[in-house]
Design a protein around this motif. Sequence first.
Motif, PDB file in Angstrom:
ATOM      1  N   LEU A  25      66.731  41.184  15.555  1.00  0.00           N
ATOM      2  CA  LEU A  25      67.532  42.062  14.699  1.00  0.00           C
ATOM      3  C   LEU A  25      66.978  43.489  14.740  1.00  0.00           C
ATOM      4  O   LEU A  25      65.983  43.758  15.401  1.00  0.00           O
ATOM      5  CB  LEU A  25      67.540  41.525  13.263  1.00  0.00           C
ATOM      6  N   ARG A  26      67.624  44.368  14.001  1.00  0.00           N
ATOM      7  CA  ARG A  26      67.249  45.777  14.021  1.00  0.00           C
ATOM      8  C   ARG A  26      66.538  46.167  12.732  1.00  0.00           C
ATOM      9  O   ARG A  26      66.918  45.721  11.650  1.00  0.00           O
ATOM     10  CB  ARG A  26      68.514  46.623  14.217  1.00  0.00           C
ATOM     11  N   ALA A  27      65.502  47.000  12.868  1.00  0.00           N
ATOM     12  CA  ALA A  27      64.785  47.559  11.719  1.00  0.00           C
ATOM     13  C   ALA A  27      65.328  48.960  11.470  1.00  0.00           C
ATOM     14  O   ALA A  27      65.240  49.817  12.346  1.00  0.00           O
ATOM     15  CB  ALA A  27      63.285  47.615  12.002  1.00  0.00           C
ATOM     16  N   ALA A  28      65.894  49.172  10.300  1.00  0.00           N
ATOM     17  CA  ALA A  28      66.497  50.471   9.981  1.00  0.00           C
ATOM     18  C   ALA A  28      65.712  51.149   8.871  1.00  0.00           C
ATOM     19  O   ALA A  28      65.141  50.482   8.000  1.00  0.00           O
ATOM     20  CB  ALA A  28      67.952  50.286   9.564  1.00  0.00           C
ATOM     21  N   PHE A  29      65.727  52.466   8.897  1.00  0.00           N
ATOM     22  CA  PHE A  29      64.916  53.211   7.932  1.00  0.00           C
ATOM     23  C   PHE A  29      65.638  54.413   7.352  1.00  0.00           C
ATOM     24  O   PHE A  29      66.298  55.163   8.068  1.00  0.00           O
ATOM     25  CB  PHE A  29      63.618  53.716   8.592  1.00  0.00           C
ATOM     26  N   HIS A  30      65.476  54.559   6.037  1.00  0.00           N
ATOM     27  CA  HIS A  30      65.697  55.824   5.360  1.00  0.00           C
ATOM     28  C   HIS A  30      64.444  56.641   5.665  1.00  0.00           C
ATOM     29  O   HIS A  30      63.341  56.286   5.224  1.00  0.00           O
ATOM     30  CB  HIS A  30      65.845  55.579   3.855  1.00  0.00           C
ATOM     31  N   SER A  31      64.606  57.719   6.427  1.00  0.00           N
ATOM     32  CA  SER A  31      63.445  58.409   7.010  1.00  0.00           C
ATOM     33  C   SER A  31      63.277  59.793   6.398  1.00  0.00           C
ATOM     34  O   SER A  31      63.890  60.773   6.837  1.00  0.00           O
ATOM     35  CB  SER A  31      63.626  58.534   8.528  1.00  0.00           C
ATOM     36  N   GLU A  32      62.468  59.866   5.372  1.00  0.00           N
ATOM     37  CA  GLU A  32      62.086  61.147   4.783  1.00  0.00           C
ATOM     38  C   GLU A  32      60.608  61.077   4.420  1.00  0.00           C
ATOM     39  O   GLU A  32      60.112  60.019   4.029  1.00  0.00           O
ATOM     40  CB  GLU A  32      62.899  61.462   3.529  1.00  0.00           C
ATOM     41  N   ASN A  33      59.923  62.217   4.558  1.00  0.00           N
ATOM     42  CA  ASN A  33      58.493  62.296   4.301  1.00  0.00           C
ATOM     43  C   ASN A  33      58.242  62.447   2.798  1.00  0.00           C
ATOM     44  O   ASN A  33      58.423  63.520   2.216  1.00  0.00           O
ATOM     45  CB  ASN A  33      57.896  63.480   5.071  1.00  0.00           C
ATOM     46  N   ASP A  34      57.857  61.346   2.192  1.00  0.00           N
ATOM     47  CA  ASP A  34      57.709  61.252   0.745  1.00  0.00           C
ATOM     48  C   ASP A  34      56.708  62.266   0.194  1.00  0.00           C
ATOM     49  O   ASP A  34      56.967  62.937  -0.821  1.00  0.00           O
ATOM     50  CB  ASP A  34      57.271  59.815   0.410  1.00  0.00           C
ATOM     51  N   GLU A  35      55.568  62.399   0.839  1.00  0.00           N
ATOM     52  CA  GLU A  35      54.493  63.257   0.298  1.00  0.00           C
ATOM     53  C   GLU A  35      54.931  64.710   0.202  1.00  0.00           C
ATOM     54  O   GLU A  35      54.679  65.385  -0.803  1.00  0.00           O
ATOM     55  CB  GLU A  35      53.241  63.157   1.173  1.00  0.00           C
ATOM     56  N   ILE A  36      55.574  65.215   1.246  1.00  0.00           N
ATOM     57  CA  ILE A  36      56.000  66.623   1.245  1.00  0.00           C
ATOM     58  C   ILE A  36      57.066  66.847   0.174  1.00  0.00           C
ATOM     59  O   ILE A  36      57.019  67.822  -0.582  1.00  0.00           O
ATOM     60  CB  ILE A  36      56.540  67.036   2.637  1.00  0.00           C
ATOM     61  N   ILE A  37      58.035  65.918   0.101  1.00  0.00           N
ATOM     62  CA  ILE A  37      59.140  66.076  -0.849  1.00  0.00           C
ATOM     63  C   ILE A  37      58.636  66.052  -2.289  1.00  0.00           C
ATOM     64  O   ILE A  37      58.993  66.914  -3.103  1.00  0.00           O
ATOM     65  CB  ILE A  37      60.199  64.982  -0.628  1.00  0.00           C
ATOM     66  N   VAL A  38      57.805  65.077  -2.619  1.00  0.00           N
ATOM     67  CA  VAL A  38      57.297  64.954  -3.988  1.00  0.00           C
ATOM     68  C   VAL A  38      56.527  66.213  -4.387  1.00  0.00           C
ATOM     69  O   VAL A  38      56.682  66.727  -5.511  1.00  0.00           O
ATOM     70  CB  VAL A  38      56.421  63.694  -4.135  1.00  0.00           C
TER      71      VAL A  38
END
Length: 460
Positions: A177-190
Amino acid sequence: MDIFDLVVIGKVVLENEVVIAEIGVKNEKITAISRDIGVLKGNKTLDFGQSYVFPGMIDVHVHCFSNPNEGFIPTSSSAAVGGITSFMDMPYDLPNPISNVAQFNKKVHQLEQEALVDICLWGTISKTGGTDQIIPLAEAGAIAFKMSTFETDEYRFPRIPDPEILKAMELIKETGLRAAFHSENDEIIVDLIDQYQKSGKVYPRAHMETRPPVTETSAVLKLMEFAYWTGVKLHIVHVSHPRTIDLINLFKSQGVQVTSETCFPYLLLDVNDLDHFGPKAKMNPPLRYPEDSDGLWKHLQAGNIELISSDHAPWGPEKKDIGKDNIFLAASGLPGLEIIAPLMFDSAVAKGNLTPLQFAKLMSQHPAEVFQIPGKGKIAVGYDADFAVIDPDATWIIDETKFRSHSKLSPFHGKKIQGKVVHTIVRGTSVYDGTDLTVKPGFGKFIAGSAAKKSLVGSE
């Protein structure tokens, strides 16, 4: 001569050509296609004249239960009205995410009682210690696995730590199967949001400014490098910036099996709309600059983006209006299932930006191929008789107050559209006749993923 259950006539969009043709349907499947009209005889005939008969549209990115006021009935009703014959429901349900087989099977049972169209179910994992559920979820029928590098909620929508991502990728590779991601850099955003809040910079555009493109591209780079070493099939959801696609192309050239989607708002709106509409146009990742939208269109036309999704997130005013004076307080996401197909037809086909064949591949064929959805995505003998009929000459106005979804808030409210969904057919049965829904909840079926063990599917 065979008498078909249904004969459909129109401007049929096949895999490599558009032809006036008739389609014979028997036992829910396409069993004949004739370029000569009047050859096939059916118990029922639907002649759509010069309207396009597309393969049923597939939306791979839908949130039925992030808002518990929504659920399968409103969402699948929206799908039917919008020409979406199958969709993939995300696993971030409230109160409990679909991170174990018990929750998964409970959801399958509910789906079978309530769905009006066919639905696949995503699986996910808990923040730590949840990878042992990957193989069981795959065997239970998960279509794919969704994870995130950004944390919305530690329990329901967590940021998965890198060691867990690597473990998950290795196990998902075993399932095929496929691994899908919501891809955003948490540390920078927070950190940026914290700075902005302390400075009182809470205007709508601040949502984009605290999620600059590097927060997307840096997260995607990491995931593709992980996929390089683990060999997993990777999918990047809701790409908002063209540089992300440039990087994906680079990793594809190195043999990484990575696919991507963008969402219709990134193609049709930009940050100026966030300024104008405020919370109504807030989504993650955020709307970008007009030139970024143009760049995504160029990638779409070049065939560098596999598919377009809605990321249907049905928030009502109770979750949006609280952000009128502080954009960071508003929920992220827009409703889209009911309007994605006509909106994209209007902007792509009607305006000459994509051919009907390209449109069908982005909206139907590629979603089915990327996620290995059997019998869906094409008008071909042996495939399910799923059709979305669009009248290319009909014009109409989007009215958010008439959405079947709980969410009746859209930045597209009042927009004039050329191209209207006039009929939706799922497995040879009309589910929407252009005015009304024509099936009851429970008509839709659960579609198990390719790693499912048939003995487990639908079992408690």
